[in-house]
Write an enzyme that holds these catalytic residues in place. Structure first.
Site, PDB file in Angstrom:
ATOM      1  N   MET A  30       1.843   0.313  -1.631  1.00 50.50           N
ATOM      2  CA  MET A  30       3.202  -0.035  -1.206  1.00 50.50           C
ATOM      3  C   MET A  30       3.364  -1.561  -1.232  1.00 50.50           C
ATOM      4  SD  MET A  30       4.435   2.813   1.481  1.00 50.50           S
ATOM      5  CE  MET A  30       3.733   2.116   2.963  1.00 50.50           C
ATOM      6  N   HIS A  37      -6.674  -3.738  -0.986  1.00 46.76           N
ATOM      7  CA  HIS A  37      -6.100  -3.229  -2.241  1.00 46.76           C
ATOM      8  C   HIS A  37      -6.907  -3.749  -3.445  1.00 46.76           C
ATOM      9  CE1 HIS A  37      -2.292  -3.284   0.299  1.00 46.76           C
ATOM     10  NE2 HIS A  37      -2.340  -2.031  -0.114  1.00 46.76           N
ATOM     11  N   GLY A 147      -7.996   3.936  -0.194  1.00 47.07           N
ATOM     12  CA  GLY A 147      -8.860   3.359   0.832  1.00 47.07           C
ATOM     13  C   GLY A 147      -9.134   4.346   1.955  1.00 47.07           C
ATOM     14  N   LYS A 149      -9.324   3.585   5.035  1.00 46.24           N
ATOM     15  CA  LYS A 149      -8.647   3.257   6.304  1.00 46.24           C
ATOM     16  C   LYS A 149      -7.655   4.375   6.634  1.00 46.24           C
ATOM     17  CE  LYS A 149      -5.555   0.004   7.029  1.00 46.24           C
ATOM     18  NZ  LYS A 149      -4.448   0.697   7.772  1.00 46.24           N
ATOM     19  N   GLN A 153      -5.037  10.487   4.951  1.00 41.54           N
ATOM     20  CA  GLN A 153      -4.277  10.460   3.685  1.00 41.54           C
ATOM     21  C   GLN A 153      -5.200  10.787   2.509  1.00 41.54           C
ATOM     22  OE1 GLN A 153      -1.220   7.413   2.482  1.00 41.54           O
ATOM     23  NE2 GLN A 153      -2.949   6.448   1.463  1.00 41.54           N
ATOM     24  N   MET A 184      -8.222  -4.517   7.338  1.00 36.12           N
ATOM     25  CA  MET A 184      -7.094  -5.129   6.611  1.00 36.12           C
ATOM     26  C   MET A 184      -5.953  -4.137   6.461  1.00 36.12           C
ATOM     27  SD  MET A 184      -8.514  -7.719   3.864  1.00 36.12           S
ATOM     28  CE  MET A 184      -9.758  -8.906   4.331  1.00 36.12           C
ATOM     29  N   SER A 186      -1.424  -4.231   5.470  1.00 35.23           N
ATOM     30  CA  SER A 186      -0.214  -5.038   5.227  1.00 35.23           C
ATOM     31  C   SER A 186       0.509  -5.266   6.546  1.00 35.23           C
ATOM     32  CB  SER A 186       0.702  -4.321   4.240  1.00 35.23           C
ATOM     33  OG  SER A 186      -0.018  -3.986   3.081  1.00 35.23           O
TER      34      SER A 186
HETATM   35  O1  PAF Z   1      -1.419   4.107   1.291  1.00 30.70           O
HETATM   36  C1  PAF Z   1      -0.321   3.760   0.816  1.00 30.70           C
HETATM   37  O2  PAF Z   1      -0.079   2.585   0.535  1.00 30.70           O
HETATM   38  C2  PAF Z   1       0.756   4.812   0.598  1.00 30.70           C
HETATM   39  O3  PAF Z   1       0.731   5.793   1.579  1.00 30.70           O
HETATM   40  C3  PAF Z   1       0.711   5.446  -0.814  1.00 30.70           C
HETATM   41  C4  PAF Z   1      -0.575   6.198  -1.047  1.00 30.70           C
HETATM   42  C5  PAF Z   1       0.859   4.348  -1.863  1.00 30.70           C
HETATM   43  C6  PAF Z   1       1.866   6.429  -0.967  1.00 30.70           C
HETATM   44  O4  PAF Z   1       3.092   5.828  -0.789  1.00 30.70           O
END
Ligand code: PAF
Length: 282
Positions: A30, A37, A147, A149, A153, A184, A186
């Site tokens: 994002m 990242h 990641g 973290k 997800q 870390m 955002s």
């Molecule tokens: O982890 C993220 O930055 C978001 O949840 C992703 C996987 C890009 C989906 O929008």
């Protein structure tokens, strides 16, 4: 580095790459990129012949009253960072490209999204699974890197790929921390100096419970109480949840024999932060 904004152009580019026999590595993000990242991109470079990164602040994974509008953005800086990591294609679709008028299809990964952040952010994983499934269809990656973290997800996306018979490997990468231990994110950019100092207590609490586990403690209740005790030392850190779950189904555990994930979400001021640590018998 090629910058692609439209869904059609992204499809064409991935079709052409696949026709050439290239293996595509993909890092969905994002934006507002940080070292975490960049570690995913480095892994992507190693894994595939071409590296695709997407930047899309996905509206469907934000709930009402969450930080969609104020989510940090800096596309010019992100472009420079991507170039520096040797990204071949940067995909930056608009919300209208991803969710045109009359959009109505969503992906629901059921069980592994129920606990943890699924409890405090209803609909969040539905949004994540939907956008990731769409991105996978457009980019057609051989490898996708996420990641740890956002451990829940990662588990959700692994499940989605398996259940929908998608043909790619999902690779999880370790959490990248600041020198003082803060994971870390955002969202760390929202923290004031004082809040950032208070947030150090999150990792302290995880490590305190891990230490007890390594000393032989197996009761989830005792381990969680230790983590809570440490978190509560810092009144600015307000606990959303702290739980010990199994690493596959994300279900609560009463005892940890071999392996578990100790996962937490907290609020520091207005900012919601998550972190986790694995407990594993050596
Ligand atoms: O982890 C993220 O930055 C978001 O949840 C992703 C996987 C890009 C989906 O929008």
């Amino acid at each position: 580095m090629k910058v692609i904004e439209s869904v059609q152009d992204m499809k064409k580019a991935s079709q052409a790459l696949r026709a050439e026999g290239k293996k595509i590595a993909f890092v969905p993000t994002m934006g507002y990129l940080h070292e975490g990242h960049l570690s995913l991109m480095k892994k992507g470079r190693e894994a595939g012949d071409v590296l695709v990164v997407s930047i899309f602040v996905n509206p469907t994974q934000f709930g009402k009253g969450e930080d969609l509008e104020r989510y940090p953005r800096d596309l010019e800086k992100d472009k420079r960072l991507c170039k520096g990591e040797g990204v071949d294609i940067l995909f930056v679709p608009s919300a209208g490209e991803m969710y045109p008028e009359n959009y109505q299809t969503y992906v629901d990964v059921e069980k592994v999204t129920k606990n943890l952040c699924g409890l405090s952010r209803p609909g969040h994983f539905r949004g994540v699974a939907t956008v990731v499934a769409k991105l996978f269809n457009l980019v057609r990656p051989d490898y996708a890197i996420f990641g740890e973290k956002d451990f829940q997800q990662l588990v959700t996306i692994k499940r989605l790929v398996k259940d929908l018979n998608m043909d790619l490997d999902v690779i999880g990468m370790p959490i990248v921390r600041e020198a003082d231990g803060l994971a870390m994110s955002s969202r760390n950019s929202y923290l004031s100096q004082e809040e950032r100092r208070a947030a150090l207590n999150i990792y302290r609490a995880l490590r305190a419970a891990k230490k007890l586990f390594e000393e032989g403690e197996r009761s989830a209740g005792v381990l969680l109480n230790e983590a809570k005790r440490v978190i509560e030392i810092e009144p600015m850190v307000v606990l959303d949840y702290i739980k010990l779950v199994d690493v596959e189904m994300m279900e609560d555990m009463e005892r940890v024999e071999d392996e578990a994930l100790l996962a937490t979400a907290v609020r520091v001021g207005e900012t919601r932060l998550i972190d986790n640590i694995k407990l594993r018998k050596t």
